[in-house]
Design an enzyme around this catalytic site. Sequence first.
Site, mmCIF file in Angstrom:
data_model
loop_
_atom_site.group_PDB
_atom_site.id
_atom_site.type_symbol
_atom_site.label_atom_id
_atom_site.label_comp_id
_atom_site.label_asym_id
_atom_site.label_seq_id
_atom_site.Cartn_x
_atom_site.Cartn_y
_atom_site.Cartn_z
ATOM 1 N N HIS A 196 8.112 -13.762 71.412
ATOM 2 C CA HIS A 196 9.356 -12.999 71.442
ATOM 3 C C HIS A 196 9.089 -11.531 71.061
ATOM 4 O O HIS A 196 8.455 -11.256 70.039
ATOM 5 C CB HIS A 196 10.373 -13.611 70.480
ATOM 6 C CG HIS A 196 11.733 -13.009 70.611
ATOM 7 N ND1 HIS A 196 12.666 -13.475 71.520
ATOM 8 C CD2 HIS A 196 12.301 -11.962 69.987
ATOM 9 C CE1 HIS A 196 13.754 -12.747 71.425
ATOM 10 N NE2 HIS A 196 13.555 -11.811 70.501
ATOM 11 N N ALA A 197 9.580 -10.598 71.881
ATOM 12 C CA ALA A 197 9.282 -9.181 71.662
ATOM 13 C C ALA A 197 9.820 -8.700 70.311
ATOM 14 O O ALA A 197 10.991 -8.904 69.994
ATOM 15 C CB ALA A 197 9.889 -8.339 72.786
ATOM 16 N N HIS B 234 13.639 -0.680 74.381
ATOM 17 C CA HIS B 234 14.296 -1.272 73.222
ATOM 18 C C HIS B 234 13.341 -1.347 72.028
ATOM 19 O O HIS B 234 13.653 -0.865 70.927
ATOM 20 C CB HIS B 234 14.829 -2.671 73.558
ATOM 21 C CG HIS B 234 15.405 -3.380 72.392
ATOM 22 N ND1 HIS B 234 16.756 -3.374 72.113
ATOM 23 C CD2 HIS B 234 14.821 -4.083 71.381
ATOM 24 C CE1 HIS B 234 16.970 -4.042 70.992
ATOM 25 N NE2 HIS B 234 15.818 -4.494 70.528
ATOM 26 N N GLU B 235 12.168 -1.922 72.231
ATOM 27 C CA GLU B 235 11.217 -2.080 71.127
ATOM 28 C C GLU B 235 10.711 -0.722 70.638
ATOM 29 O O GLU B 235 10.529 -0.503 69.450
ATOM 30 C CB GLU B 235 10.038 -2.972 71.553
ATOM 31 C CG GLU B 235 10.432 -4.390 71.958
ATOM 32 C CD GLU B 235 11.246 -5.139 70.909
ATOM 33 O OE1 GLU B 235 11.088 -4.854 69.695
ATOM 34 O OE2 GLU B 235 12.064 -5.997 71.288
ATOM 35 N N HIS C 229 12.943 0.751 68.094
ATOM 36 C CA HIS C 229 12.666 0.275 66.730
ATOM 37 C C HIS C 229 11.503 1.059 66.122
ATOM 38 O O HIS C 229 11.553 1.517 64.979
ATOM 39 C CB HIS C 229 12.282 -1.206 66.751
ATOM 40 C CG HIS C 229 13.427 -2.152 66.996
ATOM 41 N ND1 HIS C 229 14.575 -2.145 66.230
ATOM 42 C CD2 HIS C 229 13.578 -3.160 67.892
ATOM 43 C CE1 HIS C 229 15.387 -3.126 66.660
ATOM 44 N NE2 HIS C 229 14.812 -3.737 67.670
ATOM 45 N N GLU D 145 19.090 -1.851 66.153
ATOM 46 C CA GLU D 145 19.072 -2.438 67.487
ATOM 47 C C GLU D 145 19.585 -1.469 68.555
ATOM 48 O O GLU D 145 19.326 -1.648 69.745
ATOM 49 C CB GLU D 145 19.917 -3.714 67.517
ATOM 50 C CG GLU D 145 19.399 -4.839 66.638
ATOM 51 C CD GLU D 145 17.987 -5.271 67.000
ATOM 52 O OE1 GLU D 145 17.586 -5.089 68.160
ATOM 53 O OE2 GLU D 145 17.290 -5.768 66.098
ATOM 54 N N HIS E 8 16.241 -16.036 67.467
ATOM 55 C CA HIS E 8 16.828 -15.413 66.284
ATOM 56 C C HIS E 8 17.344 -16.418 65.267
ATOM 57 O O HIS E 8 17.268 -16.183 64.072
ATOM 58 C CB HIS E 8 17.957 -14.475 66.709
ATOM 59 C CG HIS E 8 17.537 -13.547 67.799
ATOM 60 N ND1 HIS E 8 17.494 -13.952 69.122
ATOM 61 C CD2 HIS E 8 17.114 -12.273 67.775
ATOM 62 C CE1 HIS E 8 17.055 -12.949 69.866
ATOM 63 N NE2 HIS E 8 16.817 -11.914 69.071
ATOM 64 N N TYR F 69 23.527 -7.594 67.189
ATOM 65 C CA TYR F 69 23.496 -7.309 68.633
ATOM 66 C C TYR F 69 24.900 -7.077 69.169
ATOM 67 O O TYR F 69 25.103 -6.336 70.121
ATOM 68 C CB TYR F 69 22.817 -8.448 69.390
ATOM 69 C CG TYR F 69 21.400 -8.663 68.917
ATOM 70 C CD1 TYR F 69 20.391 -7.778 69.277
ATOM 71 C CD2 TYR F 69 21.079 -9.710 68.055
ATOM 72 C CE1 TYR F 69 19.100 -7.939 68.813
ATOM 73 C CE2 TYR F 69 19.782 -9.884 67.588
ATOM 74 C CZ TYR F 69 18.803 -9.002 67.967
ATOM 75 O OH TYR F 69 17.527 -9.153 67.504
HETATM 76 ZN ZN LIG Z 1 15.558 -5.421 68.666
#
Ligand SMILES: [Zn+2]
Length: 630
Positions: free
Chosen positions: A335-336, A365-366, A369, A393, A495, A505
């Site tokens: 999972h990323a 997205h990553e 972070h 997020e 999650h 989210y």
């Molecule tokens: Zn995330």
Amino acid sequence: MPWSAVLLSALAVLTSAQTNSPTNNNLDDAQRFLSDYNARAQEVWNAYVVASWNYDTNLTEHNNGVLLEKSLALTEFEAEAYVNKTSFNTTGFPDDVIREFDFLGSAPQEGDTARRLQETLSEMGRIYAVGQVCDQDDPDNCRELEPGLTEIMATSRDYEERLWVWVGWRDAVSKAIRPHYVTYVDLKNQIARANGYTDYGDQWRWKYETDTFEQDMLDIWEEVKPFYLQLHAYVRRKLYDVYGDKINLRGPLPEHLLGDMWGRFWTNLYSLTVPFPDKESLDVTPAMLEQNYTIMRMYEVSEEFFGSLGLLPLPSRFFERSMLQRPTDREVACHATAWDFYDGEDFRIRMCTKVDMEDLLTIHHEMGHTQYQMQYAHLPLVFRDGANDAFHEAVGEVLALSAATPQHLHAIGLLDTVPDDPDADINFLLLQGLNMIATLPFSLVQDLWRWRVFSGEIPKNEWNKKYWEMKAEIVGVVPPVERGEDQLDITSIYHVANDFDMIRYYARTIIEFQFQKAMCDEAGITEPLYKCDIYNSHAAGTKLANMLRLGRSRPWPEAMEAMTGQRKMLANSWKAYFQPLYVWLQEKNRENGDVPGWDVNWRPDASSATTTLPAILLLLSSVTGLLLFA
Ligand SMILES: [Zn+2]
Ligand SMILES: *[C@@H]1O[C@H](CO)[C@@H](O)[C@H](O)[C@H]1NC(C)=O
Ligand SMILES: *[C@@H]1O[C@H](CO)[C@@H](O)[C@H](O)[C@H]1NC(C)=O
Ligand SMILES: *[C@@H]1O[C@H](CO)[C@@H](O)[C@H](O)[C@H]1NC(C)=O
Ligand SMILES: *[C@@H]1O[C@H](CO)[C@@H](O)[C@H](O)[C@H]1NC(C)=O
């Protein structure tokens, strides 16, 4: 309750053996304590993250043992810090000092709680990571979640094949997780209570630092629900066109048909829901393949976007330390995720990247972070976090809002032309809505359910039943086959199996549009929000960076204000973005004779039975059961 009150009530429930009396009100002593804590915490946290990384990217018994050891060392350190901080009376200290005190440490636990919790978390994580489903006719041919099962759930239009995968994944994963989840809930509650919270759900909600948090989220739901109901009705009609009588045009949707393993994002339904199929396709995956895109190239494209805003470049060793594709020589969690090693220079991403459009956006997205982690790396350790988790997020998602526009995809050579007519706009907005409208009630229910489980409101012998009742009522989604209490379907997603809340989210899907609006204004872009691409705007980038640099050092409404000029999470920009689609969907549903809403009692298995029900039952259900949302 303000944080200091949480702290005081925590003190009140602890025995005197575990705390000191709060007599020291010397600010110099307090600052010495904090700087000593920070210096050592950085090392203890780093050792724990390194061990987590080594286990997650190489799931061996040995690595699990090392992780357990580092996790216990961290727990012990935080407990010691907690006891030490109780010798201070922080009344009159500066706000930022009080805030650091509030966040650091965790109450000491009795007996083997910490060990059992770590063992439980590792086991749930392992079960999730190694889960497989084997072929119906060929039991030796088994697929992992990524890429095999994900691929089937993204593309298959075979009702029975999807059902096989949906059921098989839950048998392999969430059924096996259920007994561990019972332990997890008990232990997390025990620790939360020792820290002054009523239960673990209360602790999770307090990360958002407001006592109206749940109500605020439900209020937002009321605002966005009309959009969701229209999308739901439209998608139901399109699923009916493909699956026929398996779909009830007044019913909820079977979960296994929604484009991924959980119905979390409906993006993969685009090919069967596209409003104007004759317009140029918005899927750039074929163009990426044609241009021989590599995983490395995808990261470079993303890094270049961040750079165009004047944001920070990746550290030099990022690429050699990260895990950007699935290794073939060992079992890993796929999972990323984006990792902060708390030493100010080691940041990594773990992702089993595929070369396609979905993963190109996931990379943004990553990288969002990672950008946040780099921006707040200068702060004391307890402030190295998002203003809240939804902020964390939202960062990459905001950039992805620009990166996904046809305008931008054209600019980087992945789309031949920029389609410029209202029909093409509706295609684009539907693509976005399948993700950012569809996912809202999904995320909301994931945590409404968990909050009620942690509080004990949902009894253990009804965990799965209540989950599906909430899904049917709020999301309008039902299981394709009957489910029992030997299952725990909510844990079939990363999650939940891995101890992440999901309201983050939900909230981020709302606030990313507030951020986008603020950045587009800053960039001087006056086009509609859904056409805005902030690429190359240093002004927008600077605005974002200034907010990111605050980390968690200030309550999130201040970070929100720095970004948007006001202090609340608001759905107005989200609504403005989707307004043209909303109008179009209403029109289309009316034209098709589709009424938004659903009969919460309809289930796929019962579909053929409804026509033969005795009249008395039909009458009853039309009075009590048919709960259509207007
Ligand atoms: Zn995330
Ligand atoms: C995986 O972990 C084992 C220890 O359990 C170690 O011997 C091995 O070298 C690791 N593999 C990789 C590729 O890091
Ligand atoms: C707690 O206080 C003791 C006694 O002053 C000290 O030895 C120890 O290092 C402190 N630990 C932490 C984590 O603050
Ligand atoms: C902390 O200090 C304040 C001001 O000096 C005092 O009023 C208060 O009673 C003290 N609190 C405790 C718990 O001792
Ligand atoms: C992609 O690779 C193929 C096969 O190696 C090659 O024929 C083609 O020219 C390449 N395309 C581009 C755009 O580089």
